[in-house]
Design an enzyme around this catalytic site. Structure first.
Site, PDB file in Angstrom:
ATOM      1  N   ASP A 174       0.838  -1.201   0.000  1.00 42.30           N
ATOM      2  CA  ASP A 174       0.000   0.000   0.000  1.00 42.30           C
ATOM      3  C   ASP A 174       0.871   1.248   0.000  1.00 42.30           C
ATOM      4  O   ASP A 174       2.000   1.217   0.489  1.00 42.30           O
ATOM      5  CB  ASP A 174      -0.833   0.057   1.286  1.00 42.30           C
ATOM      6  CG  ASP A 174      -2.160  -0.649   1.166  1.00 42.30           C
ATOM      7  OD1 ASP A 174      -2.425  -1.235   0.107  1.00 42.30           O
ATOM      8  OD2 ASP A 174      -2.917  -0.634   2.147  1.00 42.30           O
ATOM      9  N   PHE A 181       7.880   2.719  -0.771  1.00 40.05           N
ATOM     10  CA  PHE A 181       8.904   2.910   0.262  1.00 40.05           C
ATOM     11  C   PHE A 181       9.441   4.339   0.335  1.00 40.05           C
ATOM     12  O   PHE A 181      10.183   4.676   1.262  1.00 40.05           O
ATOM     13  CB  PHE A 181      10.083   1.929   0.082  1.00 40.05           C
ATOM     14  CG  PHE A 181       9.696   0.494   0.283  1.00 40.05           C
ATOM     15  CD1 PHE A 181       9.405   0.011   1.552  1.00 40.05           C
ATOM     16  CD2 PHE A 181       9.591  -0.366  -0.796  1.00 40.05           C
ATOM     17  CE1 PHE A 181       9.044  -1.317   1.744  1.00 40.05           C
ATOM     18  CE2 PHE A 181       9.220  -1.695  -0.616  1.00 40.05           C
ATOM     19  CZ  PHE A 181       8.949  -2.172   0.657  1.00 40.05           C
ATOM     20  N   HIS A 241      10.240  -8.859   4.525  1.00 40.38           N
ATOM     21  CA  HIS A 241       9.928  -7.440   4.384  1.00 40.38           C
ATOM     22  C   HIS A 241      10.844  -6.615   5.290  1.00 40.38           C
ATOM     23  O   HIS A 241      11.218  -7.068   6.381  1.00 40.38           O
ATOM     24  CB  HIS A 241       8.453  -7.209   4.760  1.00 40.38           C
ATOM     25  CG  HIS A 241       7.918  -5.890   4.337  1.00 40.38           C
ATOM     26  ND1 HIS A 241       8.107  -4.737   5.077  1.00 40.38           N
ATOM     27  CD2 HIS A 241       7.203  -5.528   3.241  1.00 40.38           C
ATOM     28  CE1 HIS A 241       7.524  -3.728   4.454  1.00 40.38           C
ATOM     29  NE2 HIS A 241       6.970  -4.172   3.346  1.00 40.38           N
TER      30      HIS A 241
END
Length: 223
Positions: free
Chosen positions: A65, A78, A190
């Site tokens: 998202d 990011f 992640h």
């Protein structure tokens, strides 16, 4: 929703914009911008495509998202606008770059804005391109994932020797639509502070990316 997107992407994805799901998605997103606070600002929804043309893509980094806090998101995964506090995930990305390559560029150590990556051919693509303020995941399963899957598959099918960087389970699910016989696919945990110690730190994806690019006579990325 007016699709403001760079011409080479319009050419590559022309059929996608005419499909029923995309028209339904456009109605949904337009209504959301009218009736709620949505990020990124509308003019930045397709910013990743504007900063990195289809013809110049060398690397794809996939996020999930957009950031859902005020002033953060500007259409690149990011990345945050200049002057915004660097998020923890991006801090961890910078730490891995330092550990992997020995140093960071002068900009990267101070700024959270990753446009200098995008301008070198790094497509910073979120799986979902919009989100309601303060509501992570609020625009998932509305059609964006179908669109961004088509972006990934089109890149995989029509180009060669790309590097796809997939951090976290959601990104790694996209590996099934990437032809690993003609592209490099790198997977790790992640960079979130909740998972970075489970395999993101030490993945060396930045040096591995540049080694692969050089092997194929493609200019490396100045991270």
């Amino acid at each position: 929703m007016q699709v403001k997107i760079e011409q080479s992407w319009k050419n590559a994805l022309a059929d996608e914009f005419e499909k029923p799901y995309f028209k339904e998605l456009a109605y949904f997103v337009r209504d959301e911008y009218k009736n709620a606070r949505v990020y990124p600002p509308a003019r930045f929804v397709f910013h990743a495509f504007e900063k990195t043309s289809f013809d110049k893509v060398k690397v794809v980094i996939l996020g999930q998202d957009p950031y859902h806090g005020h002033g953060q998101a500007h259409g690149l995964c990011f990345s945050v606008n200049k002057g915004v506090r660097i998020p923890r995930s991006l801090e961890n990305i910078y730490k891995e770059i330092r550990d992997d390559l020995g140093q960071l560029g002068s900009l990267a150590s101070k700024l959270g804005n990753l446009e200098h990556w995008a301008e070198q051919g790094v497509l910073l693509l979120n799986a979902t391109l919009t989100v309601r303020a303060g509501m992570a995941g609020s625009h998932q399963n509305k059609g964006w994932e179908t669109f961004t899957d088509a972006v990934i598959k089109t890149l995989s099918d029509k180009k060669e020797n790309l590097v796809f960087i997939l951090w976290g389970r959601c990104a790694q699910e996209k590996s099934k639509i990437i032809d690993s016989a003609k592209h490099l696919v790198l997977e790790a945990a992640h960079p979130s502070p909740f998972s970075a110690h489970n395999g993101f730190f030490g993945c060396k994806h930045f040096s591995k990316t540049n080694e692969y690019l050089r092997e194929h006579n493609i200019p490396a990325i100045q991270w």
